[in-house]
Design a protein around this motif. Structure first.
Motif, short mmCIF file in Angstrom:
data_model
loop_
_atom_site.label_atom_id
_atom_site.label_comp_id
_atom_site.label_asym_id
_atom_site.label_seq_id
_atom_site.Cartn_x
_atom_site.Cartn_y
_atom_site.Cartn_z
N PRO A 8 -16.04 -4.39 45.69
CA PRO A 8 -15.65 -3.31 44.77
C PRO A 8 -16.60 -2.12 44.89
O PRO A 8 -17.77 -2.26 45.22
CB PRO A 8 -15.78 -3.96 43.38
CG PRO A 8 -15.78 -5.43 43.63
CD PRO A 8 -16.41 -5.61 44.98
N ASP A 9 -16.09 -0.94 44.59
CA ASP A 9 -16.90 0.26 44.60
C ASP A 9 -18.02 0.13 43.56
O ASP A 9 -17.79 -0.25 42.42
CB ASP A 9 -16.02 1.47 44.27
CG ASP A 9 -16.72 2.78 44.54
OD1 ASP A 9 -17.31 2.94 45.61
OD2 ASP A 9 -16.69 3.66 43.65
N TRP A 21 -20.61 -1.98 43.76
CA TRP A 21 -21.09 -3.36 43.64
C TRP A 21 -22.46 -3.52 44.30
O TRP A 21 -22.70 -2.98 45.39
CB TRP A 21 -20.09 -4.31 44.30
CG TRP A 21 -20.25 -5.74 43.89
CD1 TRP A 21 -20.89 -6.73 44.59
CD2 TRP A 21 -19.78 -6.35 42.69
NE1 TRP A 21 -20.83 -7.92 43.89
CE2 TRP A 21 -20.16 -7.71 42.72
CE3 TRP A 21 -19.07 -5.88 41.59
CZ2 TRP A 21 -19.85 -8.60 41.70
CZ3 TRP A 21 -18.76 -6.76 40.56
CH2 TRP A 21 -19.14 -8.10 40.62
N LEU A 78 -17.30 2.15 48.27
CA LEU A 78 -16.12 1.75 49.02
C LEU A 78 -15.58 2.94 49.82
O LEU A 78 -15.25 3.98 49.24
CB LEU A 78 -15.05 1.23 48.06
CG LEU A 78 -13.71 0.86 48.65
CD1 LEU A 78 -13.84 -0.27 49.65
CD2 LEU A 78 -12.72 0.48 47.55
N PRO A 99 -17.38 -11.20 43.45
CA PRO A 99 -16.83 -10.60 42.24
C PRO A 99 -15.83 -11.54 41.57
O PRO A 99 -15.03 -12.19 42.23
CB PRO A 99 -16.14 -9.33 42.76
CG PRO A 99 -16.81 -9.04 44.08
CD PRO A 99 -17.14 -10.38 44.65
N ASP A 130 -12.56 -12.52 39.52
CA ASP A 130 -11.22 -12.01 39.25
C ASP A 130 -11.01 -12.03 37.74
O ASP A 130 -10.91 -13.09 37.12
CB ASP A 130 -10.17 -12.88 39.95
CG ASP A 130 -8.75 -12.40 39.71
OD1 ASP A 130 -8.56 -11.37 39.00
OD2 ASP A 130 -7.82 -13.05 40.21
N ASP A 145 -11.88 -3.96 33.58
CA ASP A 145 -11.64 -3.25 34.84
C ASP A 145 -11.55 -4.29 35.96
O ASP A 145 -12.56 -4.69 36.55
CB ASP A 145 -12.80 -2.28 35.08
CG ASP A 145 -12.57 -1.37 36.29
OD1 ASP A 145 -11.71 -1.72 37.12
OD2 ASP A 145 -13.25 -0.35 36.39
N ALA A 155 -10.26 -4.06 38.97
CA ALA A 155 -10.58 -3.55 40.31
C ALA A 155 -12.08 -3.58 40.60
O ALA A 155 -12.49 -3.78 41.74
CB ALA A 155 -10.05 -2.13 40.47
N HIS A 156 -12.90 -3.38 39.57
CA HIS A 156 -14.35 -3.34 39.76
C HIS A 156 -15.06 -4.58 39.21
O HIS A 156 -16.29 -4.62 39.17
CB HIS A 156 -14.94 -2.10 39.10
CG HIS A 156 -14.49 -0.81 39.74
ND1 HIS A 156 -13.37 -0.14 39.32
CD2 HIS A 156 -14.99 -0.10 40.78
CE1 HIS A 156 -13.22 0.95 40.05
NE2 HIS A 156 -14.18 0.99 40.95
N SER A 157 -14.29 -5.59 38.78
CA SER A 157 -14.86 -6.81 38.19
C SER A 157 -15.88 -6.46 37.11
O SER A 157 -17.03 -6.92 37.13
CB SER A 157 -15.50 -7.69 39.28
OG SER A 157 -14.51 -8.18 40.15
#
Length: 201
Positions: free
Chosen positions: A51-52, A54, A79, A109, A111, A148, A150-152
């Motif tokens: 993820p972006d 991370w 990312l 990460p 889910d 969020d 997408a970013h965990s």
């Protein structure tokens, strides 16, 4: 693993957002196969799924050796695409060319699909409730928590008007993650929270 203490400060009258990344205990060891950019550093890690933003570590790179992350440190991965991450704080322009291979090391990460999150501020442990956050609006919280996926991450939010109206200055808080099956896990230990005054209003 015990949850850490994470003191936070809310600036009165300012928009507040504070995120908590959530990962599994297992580490991922992803092969680095190239370094297409040296300034900032970009790494080819095919199908990385990072993820972006991370935290990651670089290990086992033969050259340039400076690319390897010192013990107990990490870099935040930016990312770029599904096969490329950027380590924006690193400048490898004066280092040796990339050769051999290496590993991008990170906690896997989590889910967060179907998860919830809640938090309370109290005067002290067991004391009066001063503020509540929850990801489920039906719980009628004072503030929102964004899950969020997408970013965990879980993100505590408070708008500027709410922050301006806070009547308390300090307290204790903690944050709990709630799995789809109802299991509750601590994101933080009991920690300090304070509201700082503003100058520009």
């Amino acid at each position: 693993m015990s949850a850490p203490e994470i003191p936070i400060t809310i600036q009165r009258g300012k928009t507040f957002e504070f995120g908590f990344l959530y990962a599994e205990d297992d580490l991922l060891y992803l092969p680095i196969t190239g370094m297409p950019s040296t300034a900032p550093v970009r790494l080819t890690v095919v199908g990385h799924g990072v993820p972006d933003g991370w935290p990651v570590r670089v290990a086992c790179v033969r050259a340039p050796a400076e690319l390897n992350t010192p013990d107990d440190e990490s870099q935040l991965a930016k990312l770029v695409d599904v096969d490329t991450v950027e380590l924006n704080a690193l400048n490898a322009h004066c280092w040796k060319a990339f050769s051999g291979s290496g590993l991008l090391v990170l906690n896997k990460p989590m889910d967060l699909t179907g998860w919830h999150c809640r938090a309370q501020v109290r005067k002290g442990v067991g004391g009066e409730v001063l503020f509540t956050w929850h990801s489920d609006p039906s719980e009628s919280p004072d503030g929102e928590i964004e899950v969020d996926v997408a970013h965990s991450a879980f993100v505590l939010k408070m708008d500027a008007a709410t922050a301006a109206a806070l009547e308390w200055k300090r307290g204790k808080y903690d944050v709990e993650a709630i799995a789809p099956g109802g299991e509750v896990y601590p994101l933080t230990a009991i920690s300090d929270i304070e509201v700082a005054d503003e100058v520009t209003a």
